[in-house]
Design an enzyme around this catalytic site. Structure first.
Site, PDB file in Angstrom:
ATOM      1  N   TYR A 122       0.812  -1.232   0.000  1.00 44.81           N
ATOM      2  CA  TYR A 122       0.000   0.000   0.000  1.00 44.81           C
ATOM      3  C   TYR A 122       0.835   1.266   0.000  1.00 44.81           C
ATOM      4  O   TYR A 122       0.291   2.369  -0.087  1.00 44.81           O
ATOM      5  CB  TYR A 122      -0.935   0.006   1.214  1.00 44.81           C
ATOM      6  N   LYS A 169       3.203 -14.651   5.048  1.00 45.49           N
ATOM      7  CA  LYS A 169       3.528 -15.634   4.009  1.00 45.49           C
ATOM      8  C   LYS A 169       5.058 -15.716   3.956  1.00 45.49           C
ATOM      9  O   LYS A 169       5.694 -15.540   2.907  1.00 45.49           O
ATOM     10  CB  LYS A 169       2.923 -15.176   2.659  1.00 45.49           C
TER      11      LYS A 169
END
Ligand code: NAI
Length: 330
Positions: A122, A169
Site C-alpha cells: 500500500y 507468508k
C-alpha cells in the site's frame, strides 16, 4: 468536544446523516465539523478534499469518515491510504463479532483484526520497468512491524484477550514477511501472559471459513489485513456490520470497513450500522462509555427484532427508517 466528519462518496452522505441524527439523540455534545472529500468532490471541484480538512484533523485529533471512492487501475490515489500515511494512523483496528438476528454462517465469532496501516504494498511504490512489465515494491520495516505487534499485544492485555496470531507468508516472502514475523516473535516474548502463534495467510483463509472461533486477535501486514477484514465481515453478516478505527499517536480516524457502495447509493438502502458502530468506538475512546453502550444495544435490538432491517440482510427498511427505529430504542 469537536470532531471532523467526512461524509464521503456514494452511500456516505446517507449513513453520515444517520450518525448526525443519533449523535443529537444521544446528546453527546459532539459538534461535527463537516468536510467534503472524495471522488464526487473531486469531479465538482478538481480537488480531492476541502481546504482546511487536514489542518482540522491534525488540530482536533479525531475524525469520523464515510467511504471515499478510488478509481481502479488509474486516476488519483486512495484518500484513505493518503490520510493513513499523512497522520501515521498505523493501527487499523477491526473488531468482528456475531450479532443476534443477522443471518450468517456462524453464531459465536468474536475476533479482532489489527492491520498494519502504513506500509507493505500500500506504500504505492509502483513503476513501469519497461513497456510490458510493472513493478510494485512491498515495503516492510522492523520499526512498523514492532509498533503494530506491540499495539496488538497491548490491546489484548487491556481488553482481556487471550491470544495474538501473526498473519504472514514468510515461507515465500522470506525477507519482507520474514521480518514481520521475526519482529512479531521478539515482541511476543515480552508478553508471556498472552498466547502467541502465527499462521500462513492462505491457511488462515481456510481456517477462518471452517472455524473462525479458534482466533482471537489477528495481527497482519496491510494487504492481508485488508483482505481478511472483508472475509471476516462476510462471516458475521456482511460489510454493513463491520466498524473500524485507524489509530495513530495523535490522530484517530474512525470509519466503516465498507466502501461507497455505488450500486445502492442515493436509494435509501444503505445499512448505517457499520458507521454507527465506528462512531460508538469513537464515543468509548472519549470516555462516553454509557452512550456508546446504549447505542450498541439499540442497534443490536433493532437488528434482532428484525422488523426494521435493511436489505443487505433481507429486510425492507431504508436507512432512514432503520435510523428512526434505533432512535426510538434510545
Ligand atoms: P463496497 O464495500 O462499496 O461494496 C461491496 C458490496 O457491499 C456492494 O454490493 C454494496 O452494495 C454492499 N455494501 C457495502 N456497504 C454496505 C452498507 N453499508 N449497506 C448495505 N450494503 C453495503 O465495495 P466496492 O464496490 O468494491 O467499492 C466501491 C468504492 O468504495 C470503490 O471506489 C472503493 O475504492 C471504495 N472503497 C472505499 C473504502 C473506504 O473509504 N474506507 C473501503 C473500501 C472500498
Amino acid at each position: 468536544m469537536k470532531a471532523v466528519l467526512i461524509p464521503g462518496d456514494g452511500i456516505g452522505k446517507e449513513i453520515a446523516e444517520s450518525v448526525i441524527e443519533i449523535n443529537e439523540a444521544l446528546n453527546t455534545g459532539i459538534e461535527w465539523e463537516v468536510f467534503q472529500a472524495g471522488a464526487e468532490y473531486h469531479s465538482s471541484s478538481g480537488d480531492l478534499m476541502e481546504k482546511g480538512l487536514l489542518e482540522r484533523i491534525n488540530e482536533l485529533g479525531v475524525a469520523l469518515k464515510g467511504p471515499t471512492a478510488t478509481p481502479i487501475g488509474s486516476g488519483f490515489r486512495s484518500i484513505n491510504v493518503y490520510l493513513r500515511q499523512a497522520f501515521s494512523t498505523y493501527a487499523n483496528l477491526r473488531p468482528v463479532h456475531s450479532i443476534a438476528g443477522v443471518p450468517s454462517r456462524y453464531e459465536n465469532v468474536d475476533l479482532v483484526i489489527v492491520r498494519e496501516n502504513t506500509e507493505d504494498l500500500y506504500k504505492g511504490i509502483e513503476y513501469m520497468y519497461d513497456s510490458r512489465t510493472a513493478h510494485g515494491i512491498k515495503l516492510i520495516s522492523e520499526e512498523a512491524s514492532e509498533r503494530i505487534a506491540r499495539f496488538a499485544f497491548e490491546y489484548a492485555l487491556k481488553q482481556g484477550r487471550k491470544k495474538v496470531t501473526a498473519v504472514h507468508k514468510a515461507n515465500i516472502m522470506k525477507l519482507t514477511d520474514g521480518l514481520f514475523l521475526n519482529t512479531f516473535r521478539k515482541v511476543a516474548a515480552e508478553y508471556p501472559m498472552i498466547e502467541s502463534s502465527d499462521v500462513i495467510i492462505d491457511a488462515l483463509c481456510m481456517k477462518l471459513v471452517t472455524d473462525p472461533t479458534q482466533f482471537d486477535v489477528l495481527v497482519a501486514p496491510n494487504l492481508y489485513g485488508d483482505i481478511i477484514s472483508d472475509l471476516c465481515a462476510g462471516l458475521v453478516g456482511g460489510l454493513g456490520f463491520a466498524p473500524s478505527a485507524n489509530i495513530g499517536e495523535n490522530v484517530t480516524i474512525y470509519e466503516a470497513v465498507h466502501g461507497s457502495a455505488p450500486d445502492i447509493a442515493g436509494q435509501d438502502k444503505a445499512n448505517p450500522t457499520a458507521l454507527l458502530l465506528s462512531y460508538a468506538m469513537l464515543l468509548k475512546d472519549h470516555g462516553m462509555i454509557d452512550q456508546a453502550k446504549k447505542l450498541e444495544q439499540a442497534v443490536y435490538s433493532v437488528v434482532e427484532e428484525g422488523i426494521y432491517t435493511t436489505c443487505d440482510i433481507g429486510g425492507t427498511a431504508g436507512t432512514k427508517v432503520f435510523t428512526q427505529a434505533v432512535k426510538e430504542k434510545l
